[in-house]
Scaffold this motif. Structure first.
Motif, short mmCIF file in Angstrom:
data_model
loop_
_atom_site.label_atom_id
_atom_site.label_comp_id
_atom_site.label_asym_id
_atom_site.label_seq_id
_atom_site.Cartn_x
_atom_site.Cartn_y
_atom_site.Cartn_z
N TYR A 1 -5.95 -23.88 4.32
CA TYR A 1 -6.12 -23.65 5.75
C TYR A 1 -4.83 -23.89 6.51
O TYR A 1 -4.41 -23.13 7.36
CB TYR A 1 -7.23 -24.55 6.28
CG TYR A 1 -7.29 -24.57 7.77
CD1 TYR A 1 -7.67 -23.43 8.47
CD2 TYR A 1 -6.94 -25.70 8.48
CE1 TYR A 1 -7.70 -23.42 9.84
CE2 TYR A 1 -6.96 -25.70 9.85
CZ TYR A 1 -7.34 -24.57 10.53
OH TYR A 1 -7.36 -24.57 11.88
N LEU A 2 -4.18 -25.01 6.17
CA LEU A 2 -2.99 -25.39 6.92
C LEU A 2 -1.85 -24.39 6.69
O LEU A 2 -1.02 -24.17 7.55
CB LEU A 2 -2.54 -26.79 6.51
CG LEU A 2 -3.46 -27.93 7.01
CD1 LEU A 2 -3.06 -29.25 6.39
CD2 LEU A 2 -3.41 -28.03 8.53
N GLU B 1 -1.78 -18.99 8.73
CA GLU B 1 -1.69 -19.01 10.18
C GLU B 1 -2.95 -18.37 10.72
O GLU B 1 -3.15 -17.17 10.58
CB GLU B 1 -0.48 -18.20 10.64
CG GLU B 1 0.76 -19.04 10.66
CD GLU B 1 1.88 -18.34 11.39
OE1 GLU B 1 1.57 -17.54 12.29
OE2 GLU B 1 3.02 -18.59 11.06
N PRO C 1 -5.21 -17.34 13.75
CA PRO C 1 -5.15 -17.17 15.20
C PRO C 1 -6.29 -17.91 15.90
O PRO C 1 -6.13 -18.37 17.02
CB PRO C 1 -5.28 -15.66 15.40
CG PRO C 1 -5.92 -15.15 14.15
CD PRO C 1 -5.54 -16.09 13.06
N ASP C 2 -7.42 -18.04 15.24
CA ASP C 2 -8.51 -18.76 15.91
C ASP C 2 -8.56 -20.16 15.35
O ASP C 2 -8.51 -20.35 14.16
CB ASP C 2 -9.85 -18.06 15.68
CG ASP C 2 -10.23 -18.04 14.22
OD1 ASP C 2 -9.31 -17.90 13.40
OD2 ASP C 2 -11.41 -18.16 13.91
N HIS C 3 -8.61 -21.12 16.22
CA HIS C 3 -8.86 -22.42 15.63
C HIS C 3 -10.27 -22.90 15.91
O HIS C 3 -10.51 -23.97 16.37
CB HIS C 3 -7.81 -23.49 15.95
CG HIS C 3 -7.00 -23.23 17.15
ND1 HIS C 3 -6.97 -24.06 18.23
CD2 HIS C 3 -6.14 -22.23 17.44
CE1 HIS C 3 -6.14 -23.58 19.12
NE2 HIS C 3 -5.63 -22.48 18.68
#
Lengths: 177, 884
Positions: A24-25, A28, A30-32
């Motif tokens: 995940y990290l 990239e 766009p939605d967190h």
């Protein structure tokens, strides 16, 4: 979280979550909206399904998961700082303004400073430190975290108020010194 | 003190910090000064925490992963602290969202003036959007509302990126703010209504928010809600207009609070904001969001766009209730009904079925807050009546009684078909006037229909006042009608607990009828009855008795005692007599009233049950357990039928009383069961420390005590005492009584020392707070004496018993049996002291008191007297043998 006293549950989860978190990290996104909570919940479901979880109950799982998340994220921040500075571990310096705004321009410094302050808070108020772990690192709601700690939400709110103020002051002090 | 922080008592620091931060600054400062006198380090530590407390908006909000995540991408804005943007200097970034980043900044020329600068993410800034941005910005700049963060300026950076300058708000998000303060539902609603009104204000200028969520509603330290980012979503959309597909992508929208049409890419209107407000309200009330499927990815949320919302009342947890300062069942009941419906109306999938505006949403909540019927509920008569009933519980009882009177009067009229001509005439006029009363009451209900008028004006009491006002006007010279209305309204006020307002109306009605009719007359009897009740409410029992007897005499001489009208006077007289201690006669009147109502209304009618309950408590006082039990059981059955077979506070009350009756019959297991059921309900529905809760707990403990379970009894007494002390204070009579009982249980368990110290403390408080002559003082003294005896301290025991006897003898209504018991205890103490003469005096005194006592008691205590006198003889014999 004291290094060296990790139990098997911790290690098991560490492996599980680290794989997920790093993926995940690195991406990239766009939605967190995908948060630690989602990650932790997903892991719980996988453990349930595979039957490989050695956890007594969900509360125990969440408590461990919070510790794991803290370790993963702080390690991550440390390694990035080290990379930026060309290795070595300098004393963390944090800009006070950054902290007041919760997420300064250097989130890695922020996380590392927070982690160090949490170790100190743990000696003063163990339960409050665990609450921060659960909320901040595992993304649990106040209600869920209170459940894990087996205290009332009102108590959790009080612990939270104390922990926030204490940590903020602690980080500011050390950051300035 | 090189390491002062190591020796600090952190628990104390924490407790003080949490306490002082709630206080006004001046009060807190005073406390700190006091603290400094005790320990300057402690005071400094707390002060430093308090100072830090104010300076951390946003700190630790969100999660670590969000904090990291926001910075994982390369900085989209290429901005840095200290950078100058137009007239502003950036201080620090306070947020990063899908649209771009937000910075705290100050005016270059005046660092004190702080603002929030919102930048648009690079890549979105097309020429079209820049134009649209300029348009919107002009609109927004004209709109000022105290609950909307103002847009103060806007500009374009050197590299052509537009930014907005907004009022900088320091505060917590709506939900957090409420939770931290443990605000109850009503306070939350009041805050939320302000939010709706602000949204409505913006909507009237056709500005849609599009991203309403708790984090966009900050509440300042002064409790003022402030909406952030109004209209911003639209400005940042590339196309504008009703549909803006780019907004629907991830990052520009929070799916948790988005409307179905937003999730599905359909046209967006002000109604979408109403929906989002509904989600926010749901979370504010229950602590959770309505749609589990909208917590994760955007795709999943889209799939769940048509999920029906659950009812708020169905999802509340104990934890959520605690954050709202209540219990789960109470919260559930608070939400059930209106609030469920209001939230669901806002959350309808079809925009046109939601509230037509945020303003309507706010109005309905306002109506709910004021106990008015809400629009969302529609207009069924049943609902309106129930609503009206809740708001005016007493009044409805009164209204029902008045309506019953009407029915009763007709019955009476029918039965008196062959009355004299004058009475026939009266009956006709009577029915006319009663029709007007009925019309008036029906009118009350009708005007509570929101369609029929302005519901804001609906205050039942006002309506009654209005009715009273009407009576002063012209009623076509019909004195009979006037008297009837005066009487009806007087009753209403009486039942509302407003005897002062009732008095004039009732007296006027009575006088009017005395002038109009010759005694004996049903009209006069009817007016006398509420007058008697008024006197009883005032505690003027003798006068009340006289008036009610007069009423019944007149009923007897006219329509007889055998009808509903008369049953009211019968029941009222029964109550007066019961209060006066005339139990035998009271019972006859209750029986009579009960018989009438059973026949006329049926055995399960609430009005019948009222009389039956009165009768049961009388039978209990008369120690006729079996009959009391039967009465209570039939009341219970009827109440349960009303409560759908379950238990509520009414049945809890009956269960409690039933337990008492069972206990008196020695059926202790059943009694315990009954108390336990009552306790269950009361624990669920009443707050800790409520007197009824303590009473039932006490009763449960007594049942255990009588069953020989002293340990269980001690525990239950202790719990009840602790809760009562918390609420009423430790020198309150109820607390003292419970502690007395706890000590008695401890004595039985042989835990003498605990019992004695508990009693000694309780007595110390009672001595100061309870007036002499109160039975509790004597009971405490007696138990304390017994504890001393058990500790083999007869000297202390003697002096305590002597005081008990002295105080008790001084009472006018001292019970000889009780006095005998005290004297027996005193005698025992003297025997233990070796005082044969003193002991003999006490035992003989006890025997004198037993003359005329019930045989069983006399036998039991007589045996103790004989035993005591035998011990006296032994003492003397021992004394002689030692002396000789």
């Amino acid at each position: 979280m004291t290094p060296g006293v990790e139990d098997t549950d911790f290690l098991l989860l560490y492996r599980e979550l680290r794989g997920l978190a790093e993926g995940y990290l690195r991406r990239e996104r766009p939605d967190h909206t995908l948060q630690a909570t989602a990650l932790v919940h997903e892991t719980w479901e996988r453990l349930e399904r595979s039957g490989s979880g050695g956890f007594q109950d969900r509360h125990h799982f969440l408590a461990t998961a919070a510790r794991v998340m803290r370790r993963i994220l702080v390690d991550y921040a440390r390694s990035r700082r080290a990379a930026k500075r060309g290795g070595g571990r300098a004393r963390v310096r944090v800009d006070v303004h950054d902290l007041a705004a919760s997420q300064g321009t250097d989130p890695d410094a922020y996380l590392v400073a927070l982690d160090e302050a949490l170790v100190r808070l743990d000696r003063v108020d163990h339960r409050a430190a665990r609450l921060v772990e659960l909320r901040f690192f595992a993304g649990l709601s106040m209600e869920e975290a209170a459940g894990v700690l087996d205290v009332s939400p009102a108590t959790a709110h009080r612990d939270w108020a104390f922990a926030r103020t204490w940590l903020h002051r602690e980080i500011t002090r050390h950051g300035e010194s | 003190m090189s390491e002062p922080r190591e020796v600090l008592d952190w628990e104390r620091v924490k407790a003080l910090f949490l306490e002082l931060r709630e206080l006004a600054p001046e009060t807190a400062a005073t406390r700190l000064d006091e603290l400094a006198a005790e320990s300057s380090e402690l005071a400094d530590e707390v002060r430093s925490l308090l100072q830090a407390d104010g300076a951390l908006p946003g700190f630790l909000h969100g999660t670590a992963e969000e904090a990291l995540g926001a910075f994982l991408r390369p900085d989209p804005d290429l901005l840095h602290p200290g950078q100058e943007v137009g007239r502003y200097v950036l201080e620090c970034r306070i947020g990063t969202g899908g649209m771009g980043s937000v910075w705290k900044a100050h005016l270059r020329d005046d660092p004190e003036r702080v603002f929030a600068l919102k930048f648009i993410r690079r890549g979105l800034d097309t020429a079209i959007m820049l134009r649209r941005f300029a348009q919107e910005q002009r609109t927004l700049a004209l709109l000022n509302h105290p609950n909307v963060a103002a847009l103060v300026d806007a500009g374009v950076t050197a590299d052509d990126r537009p930014y907005l300058v907004m009022e900088y708000i320091e505060g917590a998000s709506l939900v957090e703010w409420c939770d931290e303060r443990r605000l109850g539902v009503r306070d939350r609603l009041r805050l939320f209504v302000q939010v709706c009104e602000a949204v409505h204000f913006m909507h009237r200028s056709l500005v849609v928010h599009r991203d309403l969520k708790p984090s966009n509603v900050l509440v300042t330290r002064d409790g003022v809600p402030k909406l952030l980012d109004f209209g911003v979503a639209k400005m940042f959309s590339a196309e504008g207009g009703a549909t803006a597909p780019t907004e629907l992508g991830p990052g520009l929208l929070t799916p948790r609070y988005a409307s179905p049409e937003q999730l599905r890419g359909l046209p967006v209107s002000t109604s979408s904001d109403v929906y989002s407000l509904g989600v926010v309200l749901f979370e504010l009330l229950t602590g959770r969001r309505p749609f589990p499927r909208r917590e994760g990815s955007f795709e999943e949320a889209r799939q769940g766009a048509l999920d029906p919302p659950p009812r708020p009342s169905q999802v509340v947890t104990e934890a959520a209730a605690e954050l709202r300062g209540t219990k789960r069942d109470l919260l559930r009941r608070q939400l059930r009904g209106d609030l469920d419906t209001i939230v669901q109306t806002a959350l309808r999938i079809e925009p046109e079925r939601r509230y037509a505006s945020a303003g309507h949403f706010a109005e309905d909540l306002e109506r709910h807050l004021q106990g008015q019927p809400v629009v969302a509920r529609g207009d069924s008569l049943g609902y309106l009546t129930a609503k009206w009933a809740r708001r005016n519980a007493h009044l409805v009882v009164a209204a029902l009684l008045v309506l019953l009177t009407v029915a009763g009067a007709f019955v009476g009229i029918a039965r008196q078909a062959r009355i004299a001509r004058e009475e026939a005439d009266f009956a006709r006029r009577q029915s006319d006037s009663l029709n007007q009363v009925v019309d008036l009451l029906v009118g009350l209900f009708e005007s509570s229909d929101p369609g029929a008028g302005n519901p804001q004006d609906l205050r039942a009491r006002d309506l009654v006042e209005h009715g009273a006002e009407l009576l002063r006007g012209d009623l076509g010279g019909n004195e009979a009608v006037r008297a009837t209305l005066l009487n009806a309204l007087g009753r209403v006020f009486l039942n509302l607990g407003l005897p002062d307002r009732a008095e004039r109306l009732l007296r006027d009605s009575l006088e009017l009828r005395r002038r109009t009719y010759d005694e004996p007359h049903p009209q006069i009897a009817e007016a006398l009855e509420p007058w008697g009740e008024l006197l009883r409410a005032r505690g003027r029992l003798a006068e009340a008795e006289e008036v009610l007897r007069d009423a019944l005499r007149q009923w007897e001489a006219t329509w007889g005692l055998d009808h509903l009208q008369a049953s009211r006077a019968e029941n009222a007289l029964g109550l007066v007599l019961m209060e006066e201690g005339e139990l035998g006669e009271a019972e006859q009147w209750f029986q009579r009233a009960l018989e009438v109502r059973r026949r006329e209304l049926g055995p399960d009618h609430p009005s019948t049950l009222v009389v039956q309950g009165n009768l049961a408590s009388l039978l209990y006082q008369r120690r006729r357990w079996a009959e009391a039990e039967a009465a209570l059981r039939s009341v219970l059955a009827a109440q349960r039928a009303v409560a759908d077979g379950g238990d509520d506070l009414h049945t809890a009350n009956t269960l409690n009383n039933l337990g008492l009756v069972l206990m008196e019959q020695g059926r202790l297991a059943e009694a315990e069961e009954s108390f336990r059921k009552a306790l269950d309900v009361r624990q669920r529905l009443l707050e800790r420390g409520h007197p009824d809760l303590a009473a039932t707990r006490n009763n449960l403990a007594v049942a255990r005590y009588r069953a020989g379970d002293y340990s269980g009894a001690a525990t239950a007494f202790h719990e009840a005492a602790a809760a009562t002390a918390e609420r009423l204070g430790d020198d309150h009579l109820a607390t003292l009584l419970l502690q007395l009982n706890e000590a008695r249980s401890l004595l039985r368990l042989g835990r003498t020392w605990e019992a004695r110290s508990l009693l000694a403390q309780a007595w110390e408080r009672a001595r100061r707070s309870v007036p002499e002559g109160n039975a509790v003082r004597v009971d405490l003294l007696q138990a304390l004496g017994l504890a001393y005896l058990a500790e083999e301290r007869p000297r202390s025991a003697e002096s305590v018993f002597e005081r008990a006897v002295r105080e008790y003898e001084a009472q006018d209504d001292a019970d000889p049996v009780r006095l005998a018991r005290l004297l027996l205890d005193l005698g025992q103490a003297r025997v233990d002291l070796g005082d044969a003469g003193g002991a003999e005096t006490a035992f003989r005194g006890a025997r004198e008191q037993l003359v005329g006592a019930e045989v069983e008691v006399a036998d039991e205590l007589g045996a103790r007297v004989a035993d005591g006198l035998a011990q006296v003889e032994q003492l003397r014999a021992a004394g002689r043998s030692v002396g000789g």
